[in-house]
Design an enzyme around this catalytic site. Sequence first.
Site, short mmCIF file in Angstrom:
data_model
loop_
_atom_site.label_atom_id
_atom_site.label_comp_id
_atom_site.label_asym_id
_atom_site.label_seq_id
_atom_site.Cartn_x
_atom_site.Cartn_y
_atom_site.Cartn_z
N THR A 95 0.84 -1.20 0.00
CA THR A 95 0.00 0.00 0.00
C THR A 95 0.88 1.24 0.00
O THR A 95 2.07 1.18 0.31
CB THR A 95 -0.89 0.06 1.25
OG1 THR A 95 -0.10 0.40 2.40
CG2 THR A 95 -1.62 -1.25 1.49
N ASP A 96 0.28 2.37 -0.29
CA ASP A 96 0.93 3.64 0.01
C ASP A 96 0.72 3.92 1.49
O ASP A 96 0.00 3.20 2.20
CB ASP A 96 0.36 4.74 -0.88
CG ASP A 96 1.36 5.87 -1.11
OD1 ASP A 96 2.27 6.06 -0.27
OD2 ASP A 96 1.24 6.57 -2.13
N TYR A 97 1.31 4.99 1.96
CA TYR A 97 1.32 5.35 3.38
C TYR A 97 -0.11 5.42 3.94
O TYR A 97 -0.89 6.27 3.52
CB TYR A 97 2.02 6.70 3.53
CG TYR A 97 2.52 7.06 4.89
CD1 TYR A 97 3.88 7.01 5.18
CD2 TYR A 97 1.65 7.49 5.88
CE1 TYR A 97 4.35 7.37 6.44
CE2 TYR A 97 2.11 7.86 7.13
CZ TYR A 97 3.46 7.80 7.41
OH TYR A 97 3.93 8.16 8.65
N THR A 98 -0.45 4.50 4.85
CA THR A 98 -1.78 4.39 5.47
C THR A 98 -2.91 4.21 4.45
O THR A 98 -4.05 4.57 4.72
CB THR A 98 -2.10 5.57 6.40
OG1 THR A 98 -2.21 6.79 5.64
CG2 THR A 98 -1.04 5.75 7.48
N GLY A 99 -2.59 3.62 3.31
CA GLY A 99 -3.59 3.47 2.26
C GLY A 99 -4.79 2.63 2.68
O GLY A 99 -5.93 2.89 2.26
#
Length: 775
Positions: free
Chosen positions: A294-298
């Site tokens: 995922t991206d950051y906290t996606g």
Amino acid sequence: MKKLIVLAALALSPVFSAQEMVDKPVQSYQTAQYQAKKKAFVDNLLSKMTLDEKIGQLNLPTSGDFTTGMAQSSDIGKKVEQGLVGGLFNIKGADKIKAVQKVAVEKSRLKIPMIFGMDVIHGYETTFPIPLGLAASWDMNLVQQSARVAAREAASDGINWTFSPMVDISREPRWGRVSEGSGEDPYLGSEISKNMVYGYQGKDLANGTNILACVKHFALYGAGESGKDYNTVDMSHVRMFNEYFPPYKAAVDAGVASVMASFNEVDGVPATGNRWLQTEVLRNQWKFKGFVVTDYTGINEMVDHGMGDIQQVSALALKAGIDMDMVGEGFLTTLKKSLSEGKVTQAEIDTAARRILEAKYDLGLFDNPYKHGDAKLAAKEVYNMENRTIARNIAAQSMVLMKNENQVLPLKKSGTVAVIGPLVNNSMNMAGTWSVATKHAISVNLMQGLQANYGKEVKFLSAKGANIDYDAKLEEIYAAHGKKTDRDNRSKEELLKEAVDAANKADVIVLAIGESAEMSGESSSRSEITIPQSQVDLLNELKKTGKPIAMILFTGRPLALTNVKDTPDAILNAWFPGSEAGNAMADVLFGKVNPSGKLPMTFPRSLGQVPIYYNAKNTGRPLDQKLVEKCEYQRFRSNYMDECNTPLYPFGYGLSYTKFNYSDMTVSNANPKGNQTIQASVTVTNNGNYDGAEVVQLYIRDMVGTITRPVKELKGFQKIFLKKGESKKVSFDITPENLKFYNGDLKYDWESGEFDLMIGTNSDEVKHSKINWTK
């Protein structure tokens, strides 16, 4: 189809040996025997792992900061020891990384090594131009070279995974992250995408100088509505496959080891939880074998999207095909419960854990978990003179000459030059956005570069002239991530007077204006894309001196320059050139390097034209081409009452200190059939007074299709070097592969019919030849 890209002549740049350049997918070394051995190893390891340890492999927290002696006692260290961490990111330094790895392989139950990631976006400590600037080089040798240097530096300092390349196609200059991508074109973007992967990963991931690449953001992140970051995206599948997907697929075909999911939604479902995207397209259609992060906290952000609570969205992400959770810890805290409730399966958890373990196996970490990171090696490898020389050359090759009246450039190596602008003496902003490992304080700024290279021959006077913006609060926002703009609290009048006084003592003015580094990048959308008024006022005041003005443009995006383009005599777009910015700008300004960059993204006349891009569709009521060229309005046609249809600077545009003339095009066969190969050729002549490089561009238009087709599409380019007076025949081999597209049924094929072949110096200035190709 023969390769359509010719690398620039060696005289243009120092290059790696041919043996070190990679021109085939990096996973070719993975034989059936290797795969069987890997499977057996991972099968055995999975059989020994507890559920918590398997879920722990899916957890990617950020490290925070600690001294090496604190590695085991830190919160992260305790989780590592418990087997609850698969990797860490944004931890820097060989000794720190080795200390944490030691906890993993000596203190945890199964001694599974970790991977260490960092945003190595356009270089490590040796920093190259921002990716949009790098794309402007149109030189795949240099693109791959930049990634190779970045990989070697990062690997020596303990990093074995980068969150790059970012390959999102975008036609939206308001979106700040255009600076991090390769522009608007799927063909150019695809070539850059695969060459970045080759540069990072090499031919063998187990080689300690190579690192895992991560193509991002899958998918469509660059098409957010209104240019706002993280915003909604909605488009047809035909557009996805033809215009936005190709660079991602190119990375997959090149063997990219990992993929990062995007923040936006696709077909109403956030990409992080979109099974059609992450499994059906990525794995089933494209045969991707690596892991998805995922991206950051996606995952957590899908709660705000309206997809459920943290347990629901974590299960949704796992079932969609996400393997690793960056920072949010939704997997770590909810998957065990979801398994007990039947909301996810053991097989889904095992599959995700397997993919992470396989990546570690490919890196050779089970054989030697400390192979990346050696403080003594890093001291020699990172930011050394060889790497800085390469960065200087690449920066110079990325600059785009957009105007040069009266041959103001190159400057004479004599007399007095007034060097004016808010970033002239500012090293902190030279590397641009997403330069997390850069040693900004020692980056070479413009004044330093000029003085160091030509200070004995030329007298340089310096003045700030203006702040980045009149609005101090806005300028404070621009000065993010420690990249101070050095705001001067003197009055506007005092700043202008100092600049004018310097200009009056000089023979020529070098005026450096535009954006500061963090006016573009993530979370840096702008509702207006003009140069701030404080700097426009400075330009206009200097114009009154009557001195020639060579304007250097700092920018991370296409800007609307209509209100300033006529004022200076020359405009050199330097983007943000990186660690060696000042030296590279000096090289170009004084003619040591003849600029050869071409725009990878269209520059609009005004914001109202956005989105504007060269490969648009025609309409049923197109404006007559003669009226387009005259910028005249016609009612009931597709145009504006108050603005031209044409861009200020088209895609592929870029001047040189010399002049290149193109002959008419010749085509070997105007009526080809089936899978024949034809050749389209022009002769390019350097009629100017300087040696130089030119990017010769091939475009094709499919005149009639079962779905509407763009007015032109880039299908090849060659970067050639010509001495003054020299001519060269440039030929492109064209096969039906160049004619293929995804039709209304999403079948990738070509159709018989008429095609317009175009070759030229940019997307607007081309020679034409029509052919008729039948199956």
